[in-house]
Design a protein around this motif. Sequence first.
Motif, mmCIF file in Angstrom:
data_model
loop_
_atom_site.group_PDB
_atom_site.id
_atom_site.type_symbol
_atom_site.label_atom_id
_atom_site.label_comp_id
_atom_site.label_asym_id
_atom_site.label_seq_id
_atom_site.Cartn_x
_atom_site.Cartn_y
_atom_site.Cartn_z
ATOM 1 N N GLU A 1 56.736 36.678 1.189
ATOM 2 C CA GLU A 1 57.008 37.001 2.604
ATOM 3 C C GLU A 1 57.605 35.790 3.283
ATOM 4 O OE1 GLU A 1 55.962 36.448 6.792
ATOM 5 O OE2 GLU A 1 54.712 35.649 5.189
ATOM 6 N N SER A 2 58.539 36.037 4.169
ATOM 7 C CA SER A 2 59.082 34.982 5.018
ATOM 8 C C SER A 2 59.381 35.579 6.378
ATOM 9 C CB SER A 2 60.348 34.366 4.413
ATOM 10 O OG SER A 2 61.349 35.352 4.241
ATOM 11 N N SER A 3 59.450 34.745 7.384
ATOM 12 C CA SER A 3 59.739 35.242 8.730
ATOM 13 C C SER A 3 60.609 34.240 9.467
ATOM 14 C CB SER A 3 58.449 35.504 9.506
ATOM 15 O OG SER A 3 57.697 34.318 9.667
ATOM 16 N N TYR A 4 61.374 34.761 10.419
ATOM 17 C CA TYR A 4 62.332 33.967 11.168
ATOM 18 C C TYR A 4 62.319 34.415 12.617
ATOM 19 C CZ TYR A 4 64.224 33.020 6.498
ATOM 20 O OH TYR A 4 64.365 32.663 5.187
ATOM 21 N N THR A 5 62.192 33.478 13.537
ATOM 22 C CA THR A 5 62.373 33.786 14.948
ATOM 23 C C THR A 5 63.864 33.665 15.239
ATOM 24 O OG1 THR A 5 60.194 32.935 15.499
ATOM 25 C CG2 THR A 5 61.765 33.171 17.297
ATOM 26 N N PRO B 1 67.055 40.849 22.918
ATOM 27 C CA PRO B 1 66.110 39.741 23.100
ATOM 28 C C PRO B 1 65.789 39.058 21.770
ATOM 29 C CG PRO B 1 64.952 41.839 23.144
ATOM 30 C CD PRO B 1 66.426 42.164 23.104
ATOM 31 N N PRO B 2 65.230 37.847 21.821
ATOM 32 C CA PRO B 2 64.780 37.181 20.591
ATOM 33 C C PRO B 2 63.775 38.060 19.851
ATOM 34 C CG PRO B 2 64.751 35.662 22.438
ATOM 35 C CD PRO B 2 65.000 37.023 23.019
ATOM 36 N N GLU B 3 63.752 37.937 18.531
ATOM 37 C CA GLU B 3 62.888 38.796 17.729
ATOM 38 C C GLU B 3 62.309 38.019 16.567
ATOM 39 O OE1 GLU B 3 65.841 41.781 16.964
ATOM 40 O OE2 GLU B 3 66.428 40.870 15.044
ATOM 41 N N GLU B 4 61.170 38.484 16.088
ATOM 42 C CA GLU B 4 60.536 37.909 14.901
ATOM 43 C C GLU B 4 60.871 38.810 13.716
ATOM 44 O OE1 GLU B 4 58.203 34.828 13.060
ATOM 45 O OE2 GLU B 4 59.128 35.042 15.039
ATOM 46 N N GLN B 5 61.693 38.313 12.820
ATOM 47 C CA GLN B 5 62.134 39.087 11.668
ATOM 48 C C GLN B 5 61.237 38.772 10.472
ATOM 49 O OE1 GLN B 5 66.235 37.960 11.126
ATOM 50 N NE2 GLN B 5 66.934 39.137 12.898
ATOM 51 N N VAL B 6 60.738 39.822 9.822
ATOM 52 C CA VAL B 6 59.840 39.679 8.679
ATOM 53 C C VAL B 6 60.528 40.226 7.436
ATOM 54 C CG1 VAL B 6 57.588 40.255 7.710
ATOM 55 C CG2 VAL B 6 57.841 39.969 10.183
#
Length: 225
Positions: free
Chosen positions: A199-203, A212-217
């Motif tokens: 798993e990785s995530s990116y703001t 709007p800004p989002e948290e991508q998983v």
Amino acid sequence: MVKGTYATDYGLIRIDRTGQAEAFDAIGRRYDEAFRQKDGRLSAGAWLIASLPPGSRVLDLGCGTGLPTTRRPADAGLEVVGVDLSPGMLRLARKSVPGATFHRLGLADLRPAGPHDLGRFAVAAFFSLLLLSRAEIPLALRTVRHLLVPGGLFALSMVEADVDAFAIPFLGNTIRVSGYLREELYEVIEAGGFEILGESSYTYAPAVADVPPEEQVFLCCRRRD
């Protein structure tokens, strides 16, 4: 704990795609311009390519313009098929990745015993499941599992958000999106018959004012057999 109502068959839910494909037809190349940074897609896509033997087949669900998800495995010599409901996006994808095969289809079209059988693949679904309602997402995961070879690999991404078929402005259009908070997303994926391997995530803040800004998983998964 997973919230919401989940259908056990496509015949038990109303599938409403009204305006979704048309919105992406209108968006076209502006999608790639707004979402220039694609580190998550590149990383998850690289994992998929590196994990597959030569000659493997890859299905890109919701291929959009084909960049970069369809192009990268095609350039690596894999057999790639892309599907999308937007004719405009498919036109762009065919120009961007002439070595791949494309079909105007949705996930419901590919369901077990459904009207289309494209064979078995490794599967990438980057930001395509979020365009479904929560009632449909478990059915979509069942379809993905059906499309995978035994023990097959599945790379996907979602935006972390507690919403269900929620209308949002998007690049001058309106689309409906669904999402989960992180732990609930894991539960939904694992309940769908998948083991999460990474798993990785990116703001991420898109390069436009109305998104709007989002948290991508991003999740790297394997089908449990």
